[in-house]
Scaffold this motif. Structure first.
Motif, PDB file in Angstrom:
ATOM      1  N   TYR A   8       0.860  -1.198   0.000  1.00 39.47           N
ATOM      2  CA  TYR A   8       0.000   0.000   0.000  1.00 39.47           C
ATOM      3  C   TYR A   8       0.888   1.236   0.000  1.00 39.47           C
ATOM      4  O   TYR A   8       2.120   1.121   0.026  1.00 39.47           O
ATOM      5  N   PHE A   9       0.239   2.411  -0.026  1.00 37.76           N
ATOM      6  CA  PHE A   9       0.992   3.653   0.108  1.00 37.76           C
ATOM      7  C   PHE A   9       1.371   3.852   1.584  1.00 37.76           C
ATOM      8  O   PHE A   9       0.869   3.141   2.469  1.00 37.76           O
ATOM      9  N   ASN A  10       2.187   4.898   1.832  1.00 38.19           N
ATOM     10  CA  ASN A  10       2.565   5.192   3.216  1.00 38.19           C
ATOM     11  C   ASN A  10       1.496   6.045   3.907  1.00 38.19           C
ATOM     12  O   ASN A  10       1.739   7.184   4.311  1.00 38.19           O
ATOM     13  N   ILE A  11       0.307   5.481   3.968  1.00 38.18           N
ATOM     14  CA  ILE A  11      -0.802   6.126   4.698  1.00 38.18           C
ATOM     15  C   ILE A  11      -1.604   5.011   5.385  1.00 38.18           C
ATOM     16  O   ILE A  11      -1.418   3.832   5.073  1.00 38.18           O
ATOM     17  N   ARG A  12      -2.533   5.456   6.285  1.00 38.48           N
ATOM     18  CA  ARG A  12      -3.416   4.449   6.889  1.00 38.48           C
ATOM     19  C   ARG A  12      -4.411   3.997   5.812  1.00 38.48           C
ATOM     20  O   ARG A  12      -4.470   2.833   5.465  1.00 38.48           O
ATOM     21  N   GLY A  13      -5.200   4.960   5.328  1.00 28.35           N
ATOM     22  CA  GLY A  13      -6.106   4.721   4.202  1.00 28.35           C
ATOM     23  C   GLY A  13      -6.832   3.384   4.251  1.00 28.35           C
ATOM     24  O   GLY A  13      -7.327   2.957   5.295  1.00 28.35           O
ATOM     25  N   ARG A  14      -6.886   2.753   3.086  1.00 27.92           N
ATOM     26  CA  ARG A  14      -7.639   1.500   2.969  1.00 27.92           C
ATOM     27  C   ARG A  14      -6.887   0.278   3.480  1.00 27.92           C
ATOM     28  O   ARG A  14      -7.451  -0.818   3.530  1.00 27.92           O
ATOM     29  N   ALA A  15      -5.621   0.471   3.845  1.00 31.05           N
ATOM     30  CA  ALA A  15      -4.862  -0.684   4.349  1.00 31.05           C
ATOM     31  C   ALA A  15      -5.000  -0.828   5.851  1.00 31.05           C
ATOM     32  O   ALA A  15      -4.702  -1.887   6.409  1.00 31.05           O
ATOM     33  N   GLU A  16      -5.464   0.238   6.521  1.00 34.85           N
ATOM     34  CA  GLU A  16      -5.389   0.224   7.981  1.00 34.85           C
ATOM     35  C   GLU A  16      -6.267  -0.862   8.610  1.00 34.85           C
ATOM     36  O   GLU A  16      -5.900  -1.448   9.628  1.00 34.85           O
ATOM     37  N   ILE A  17      -7.412  -1.141   7.992  1.00 39.20           N
ATOM     38  CA  ILE A  17      -8.255  -2.199   8.567  1.00 39.20           C
ATOM     39  C   ILE A  17      -7.523  -3.558   8.511  1.00 39.20           C
ATOM     40  O   ILE A  17      -7.624  -4.375   9.433  1.00 39.20           O
ATOM     41  N   ILE A  18      -6.746  -3.739   7.444  1.00 40.72           N
ATOM     42  CA  ILE A  18      -5.976  -4.992   7.323  1.00 40.72           C
ATOM     43  C   ILE A  18      -4.879  -5.013   8.399  1.00 40.72           C
ATOM     44  O   ILE A  18      -4.651  -6.032   9.057  1.00 40.72           O
ATOM     45  N   ARG A  19      -4.242  -3.852   8.584  1.00 43.06           N
ATOM     46  CA  ARG A  19      -3.180  -3.788   9.611  1.00 43.06           C
ATOM     47  C   ARG A  19      -3.752  -4.046  11.016  1.00 43.06           C
ATOM     48  O   ARG A  19      -3.149  -4.742  11.827  1.00 43.06           O
ATOM     49  N   TYR A  20      -4.927  -3.480  11.314  1.00 41.02           N
ATOM     50  CA  TYR A  20      -5.560  -3.725  12.622  1.00 41.02           C
ATOM     51  C   TYR A  20      -5.813  -5.224  12.811  1.00 41.02           C
ATOM     52  O   TYR A  20      -5.555  -5.798  13.866  1.00 41.02           O
ATOM     53  N   LEU A  21      -6.375  -5.850  11.779  1.00 39.91           N
ATOM     54  CA  LEU A  21      -6.754  -7.259  11.921  1.00 39.91           C
ATOM     55  C   LEU A  21      -5.518  -8.156  12.029  1.00 39.91           C
ATOM     56  O   LEU A  21      -5.503  -9.112  12.814  1.00 39.91           O
ATOM     57  N   LEU A  22      -4.478  -7.823  11.281  1.00 33.85           N
ATOM     58  CA  LEU A  22      -3.239  -8.607  11.401  1.00 33.85           C
ATOM     59  C   LEU A  22      -2.642  -8.435  12.795  1.00 33.85           C
ATOM     60  O   LEU A  22      -2.141  -9.393  13.393  1.00 33.85           O
ATOM     61  N   ALA A  23      -2.726  -7.211  13.327  1.00 33.57           N
ATOM     62  CA  ALA A  23      -2.224  -6.972  14.690  1.00 33.57           C
ATOM     63  C   ALA A  23      -3.038  -7.798  15.686  1.00 33.57           C
ATOM     64  O   ALA A  23      -2.482  -8.448  16.579  1.00 33.57           O
ATOM     65  N   TYR A  24      -4.351  -7.778  15.519  1.00 38.24           N
ATOM     66  CA  TYR A  24      -5.233  -8.512  16.441  1.00 38.24           C
ATOM     67  C   TYR A  24      -4.944 -10.013  16.396  1.00 38.24           C
ATOM     68  O   TYR A  24      -4.996 -10.703  17.413  1.00 38.24           O
ATOM     69  N   LEU A  25      -4.632 -10.497  15.188  1.00 31.85           N
ATOM     70  CA  LEU A  25      -4.353 -11.923  15.011  1.00 31.85           C
ATOM     71  C   LEU A  25      -2.918 -12.287  15.385  1.00 31.85           C
ATOM     72  O   LEU A  25      -2.526 -13.445  15.315  1.00 31.85           O
ATOM     73  N   LYS A  43       1.813  -0.541 -10.186  1.00 34.09           N
ATOM     74  CA  LYS A  43       0.421  -0.680 -10.647  1.00 34.09           C
ATOM     75  C   LYS A  43       0.278  -1.774 -11.713  1.00 34.09           C
ATOM     76  O   LYS A  43      -0.677  -2.543 -11.712  1.00 34.09           O
ATOM     77  N   LYS A  44       1.291  -1.855 -12.591  1.00 37.91           N
ATOM     78  CA  LYS A  44       1.220  -2.846 -13.685  1.00 37.91           C
ATOM     79  C   LYS A  44       1.365  -4.272 -13.165  1.00 37.91           C
ATOM     80  O   LYS A  44       1.033  -5.226 -13.861  1.00 37.91           O
ATOM     81  N   THR A  45       1.837  -4.413 -11.948  1.00 34.44           N
ATOM     82  CA  THR A  45       2.135  -5.768 -11.452  1.00 34.44           C
ATOM     83  C   THR A  45       1.034  -6.318 -10.538  1.00 34.44           C
ATOM     84  O   THR A  45       1.108  -7.478 -10.134  1.00 34.44           O
ATOM     85  N   VAL A  46       0.062  -5.482 -10.160  1.00 39.01           N
ATOM     86  CA  VAL A  46      -0.932  -5.975  -9.186  1.00 39.01           C
ATOM     87  C   VAL A  46      -2.297  -6.169  -9.851  1.00 39.01           C
ATOM     88  O   VAL A  46      -2.651  -5.433 -10.774  1.00 39.01           O
ATOM     89  N   PRO A  47      -3.059  -7.166  -9.386  1.00 38.00           N
ATOM     90  CA  PRO A  47      -4.368  -7.437  -9.996  1.00 38.00           C
ATOM     91  C   PRO A  47      -5.263  -6.202  -9.940  1.00 38.00           C
ATOM     92  O   PRO A  47      -5.369  -5.560  -8.893  1.00 38.00           O
ATOM     93  N   PHE A  48      -5.867  -5.872 -11.068  1.00 38.02           N
ATOM     94  CA  PHE A  48      -6.800  -4.749 -11.195  1.00 38.02           C
ATOM     95  C   PHE A  48      -6.136  -3.375 -10.983  1.00 38.02           C
ATOM     96  O   PHE A  48      -6.816  -2.362 -10.908  1.00 38.02           O
ATOM     97  N   GLY A  49      -4.820  -3.350 -10.838  1.00 41.22           N
ATOM     98  CA  GLY A  49      -4.086  -2.082 -10.757  1.00 41.22           C
ATOM     99  C   GLY A  49      -4.451  -1.218  -9.568  1.00 41.22           C
ATOM    100  O   GLY A  49      -4.369   0.013  -9.635  1.00 41.22           O
ATOM    101  N   LYS A  50      -4.871  -1.839  -8.479  1.00 41.85           N
ATOM    102  CA  LYS A  50      -5.278  -1.081  -7.270  1.00 41.85           C
ATOM    103  C   LYS A  50      -4.631  -1.686  -6.036  1.00 41.85           C
ATOM    104  O   LYS A  50      -4.357  -2.899  -5.994  1.00 41.85           O
ATOM    105  N   ILE A  51      -4.430  -0.857  -5.040  1.00 44.14           N
ATOM    106  CA  ILE A  51      -3.951  -1.341  -3.745  1.00 44.14           C
ATOM    107  C   ILE A  51      -4.929  -0.854  -2.664  1.00 44.14           C
ATOM    108  O   ILE A  51      -5.659   0.110  -2.916  1.00 44.14           O
ATOM    109  N   PRO A  52      -4.969  -1.511  -1.515  1.00 43.48           N
ATOM    110  CA  PRO A  52      -4.050  -2.504  -0.983  1.00 43.48           C
ATOM    111  C   PRO A  52      -4.159  -3.890  -1.623  1.00 43.48           C
ATOM    112  O   PRO A  52      -5.222  -4.298  -2.087  1.00 43.48           O
ATOM    113  N   ILE A  53      -3.017  -4.582  -1.545  1.00 43.48           N
ATOM    114  CA  ILE A  53      -2.928  -5.994  -1.907  1.00 43.48           C
ATOM    115  C   ILE A  53      -2.322  -6.699  -0.706  1.00 43.48           C
ATOM    116  O   ILE A  53      -1.373  -6.188  -0.108  1.00 43.48           O
TER     117      ILE A  53
END
Ligand SMILES: N[C@@H](CCC(=O)N[C@@H](CS)C(=O)NCC(=O)O)C(=O)O
Length: 199
Positions: A8-25, A43-53
């Protein structure tokens, strides 16, 4: 244990929920934060050209909330019954509908300011009132224990408060819920150690 890599980018954004859940687990993972300069190549290397992945042993998973749901089920945070799961998903989609209306990538500052202002001033109060009513006297949004809907509320409201500091002035119960999520020990640890970013 599989190898997990979050891109992901260096922001909380759309990745933060994943980070919370990984922390919880308590799952160790590579928190791979790419710069905007590197994005066009990645972008050319990730499915659908969007992140988070989230790569699991090299297999890329996309869509933040699909990934979130997978991890939430693993963590027992998706709701205890099918009905609860539906309520949890509905709160998450409600929050996500609102967050998705912000023109995050808009380059024209005037347009950006105008739309942000309209959403925060005209539209947010109705949503907050509905969320407040939905929460009622309960401790958590759904059922009698924390779910990832409460996590998502904390994450979205943290960003909304950056944009409008007095947004929750009339909603002490929603503030209390946010604080309760933030004081879950593993989440508190993550918040303390995460890179500081505005969004
Ligand atoms: N619904 C998707 C949205 C993915 C998305 O739009 N990601 C943005 C960053 S938040 C992105 O990849 N932007 C760069 C681009 O579209 O080139 C999700 O939740 O994962």
């Amino acid at each position: 244990m599989p190898h997990y890599k979050l891109i992901y980018f260096n922001i909380r954004g759309r990745a933060e929920i994943i980070r919370y859940l990984l922390a919880y687990l308590n799952i160790q993972y590579e928190d791979h934060r790419i710069s905007l300069d590197d994005w066009s190549a990645v972008k050319k290397t990730v499915p659908f050209g969007k992140i988070p992945i989230l790569e699991v042993d090299g297999v890329p998973l996309h869509q933040s909330l699909a990934i979130g749901r997978l991890l939430a089920r693993k963590a027992g945070l998706a709701g205890k019954t099918e009905m609860e799961e539906c309520h949890v998903d509905a709160i998450i989609d409600t929050l996500d509908d609102f967050m998705s209306r912000f023109p995050w990538a808009e380059k024209n500052q005037d347009i950006r300011d105008e739309v942000f202002n309209e959403l925060l001033t005209n539209d947010a109060p109705g949503l907050l009132q509905d969320l407040d009513l939905y929460l009622g006297k309960k401790d958590w949004f759904v059922g009698d224990s924390v779910t990832w809907a409460d996590f998502y509320w904390d994450i979205c409201s943290t960003t909304l408060l950056v944009l409008k500091h007095d947004l929750l002035e009339k909603h002490p119960k929603l503030v209390a819920l946010q604080k309760k999520v933030q004081s879950i020990p593993v989440i508190a640890d993550w918040i303390k150690q995460r890179p500081e970013t505005r969004l």
